[in-house]
Scaffold this motif. Structure first.
Motif, PDB file in Angstrom:
ATOM      1  N   THR A 133      -3.309   4.316   0.320  1.00  0.00           N
ATOM      2  CA  THR A 133      -4.545   4.316  -0.118  1.00  0.00           C
ATOM      3  C   THR A 133      -5.366   3.709   0.955  1.00  0.00           C
ATOM      4  O   THR A 133      -5.011   2.842   1.896  1.00  0.00           O
ATOM      5  CB  THR A 133      -4.462   3.092  -1.059  1.00  0.00           C
ATOM      6  OG1 THR A 133      -3.929   3.620  -2.483  1.00  0.00           O
ATOM      7  CG2 THR A 133      -6.027   2.968  -1.714  1.00  0.00           C
ATOM      8  N   VAL A 147      -9.815  -0.119  -1.139  1.00  0.00           N
ATOM      9  CA  VAL A 147      -9.583  -0.680  -2.552  1.00  0.00           C
ATOM     10  C   VAL A 147     -10.830  -1.458  -2.951  1.00  0.00           C
ATOM     11  O   VAL A 147     -11.232  -2.258  -1.896  1.00  0.00           O
ATOM     12  CB  VAL A 147      -8.165  -1.497  -2.622  1.00  0.00           C
ATOM     13  CG1 VAL A 147      -8.249  -2.594  -1.711  1.00  0.00           C
ATOM     14  CG2 VAL A 147      -8.017  -1.916  -3.935  1.00  0.00           C
ATOM     15  N   ASN A 196       0.838  -1.145  -0.102  1.00  0.00           N
ATOM     16  CA  ASN A 196      -0.040   0.176   0.053  1.00  0.00           C
ATOM     17  C   ASN A 196       0.815   1.330  -0.022  1.00  0.00           C
ATOM     18  O   ASN A 196       1.985   1.639   0.562  1.00  0.00           O
ATOM     19  CB  ASN A 196      -0.870  -0.037   1.183  1.00  0.00           C
ATOM     20  CG  ASN A 196      -1.744   1.156   0.936  1.00  0.00           C
ATOM     21  OD1 ASN A 196      -2.086   1.734   0.032  1.00  0.00           O
ATOM     22  ND2 ASN A 196      -2.420   1.562   2.252  1.00  0.00           N
ATOM     23  N   LEU A 214      -9.096   2.673  -6.149  1.00  0.00           N
ATOM     24  CA  LEU A 214      -8.452   2.974  -4.873  1.00  0.00           C
ATOM     25  C   LEU A 214      -9.111   4.397  -4.558  1.00  0.00           C
ATOM     26  O   LEU A 214      -9.683   5.068  -5.489  1.00  0.00           O
ATOM     27  CB  LEU A 214      -6.890   3.389  -5.128  1.00  0.00           C
ATOM     28  CG  LEU A 214      -6.090   2.450  -5.903  1.00  0.00           C
ATOM     29  CD1 LEU A 214      -4.761   2.777  -6.145  1.00  0.00           C
ATOM     30  CD2 LEU A 214      -6.420   0.879  -5.571  1.00  0.00           C
TER      31      LEU A 214
END
Length: 232
Positions: A60, A63, A57, A124
């Motif tokens: 973010t 997701v 990651n 995202l």
């Protein structure tokens, strides 16, 4: 933590450049919506059954995974479906907890079977304005493989053989001593049958079939006059 075998290699694919959605006129307004789309194209003509997706990651917060699947038994065009929706990657979008951690999404975590996949789309989201950019790094997709039933049976037999090779003999009598005692009992039985003797062991006397004298429980006389003593 990965659940794939150690010798499984990731699938070859190409990743398109991230596309950041913008609010308003893209030319005049540079404010981002906090949404980014990353498309992962699998090899053309080679749909993949996915075991898991791994990545690192980079700020973010959530997701979503969408898969483009093609049914090999039908000539219908491939269809998009949502496999994972808004999976949280950060403890709080405004803090750094989980912002640079490694993650694994296994097929058992997906809402649909990730089979016959020709493309994966990662959506995202980062609602916080504290981070200028956000993305996913080191993306890898591992294929799903069916276990080999012959290998499983072979491993089971191997474990069984290893267990049988090391029996626990603690507390058991010595096998040679037991064998010797059995041979002595067999020889004594043969002698008694040869002289046609009927006997009862214990408190009772022994009687011969040919007018032999009565014996106590401690001795037995044969035709030749020899005495064989039995211990109680």
């Amino acid at each position: 933590m990965s659940g794939t075998p150690d010798d499984t290699k990731p699938v070859n694919f190409t990743v398109k450049a991230p596309v950041y959605l913008q609010i308003g006129d893209a030319k005049a307004d540079t404010a981002h919506s906090g949404v980014c789309v990353v498309d992962v194209n699998l090899p053309f003509g080679k749909p993949v059954n996915i075991e898991e997706v791994t990545f690192k990651n980079y700020y973010t917060a959530y997701v979503t995974v969408r898969l483009l699947r093609r049914n090999p038994e039908q000539e219908a065009p491939a269809k998009w479906c949502t496999a994972v929706r808004d999976l949280p990657l950060m403890d709080n979008p405004h803090t750094e907890g989980g912002s640079q951690d490694y993650y694994t999404i296994h097929r058992t975590q997906m809402q649909v079977e990730p089979d016959h996949v020709v493309c994966a789309r990662l959506i995202l989201r980062q609602p916080s304005l504290a981070w200028l950019t956000f993305s996913l790094e080191d993306i890898q997709i591992f294929p799903h493989t069916e276990p080999d039933p012959e290998k499983e049976v072979s491993d089971w037999l191997s474990d069984l053989t290893l267990t049988d090779q090391h029996p626990d003999l603690e507390g058991l009598p010595d096998p040679q001593t037991v064998s010797s005692s059995i041979q002595q009992m067999w020889a004594l039985t043969e002698v008694m049958q040869t002289n046609q003797t009927t006997a009862s062991i214990g408190r009772f006397d022994v009687s011969e079939t040919h007018s032999q004298p009565h014996l106590s429980c401690n001795e037995c006389v044969h035709d030749g006059g020899d005495v064989i003593t039995f211990g109680r």
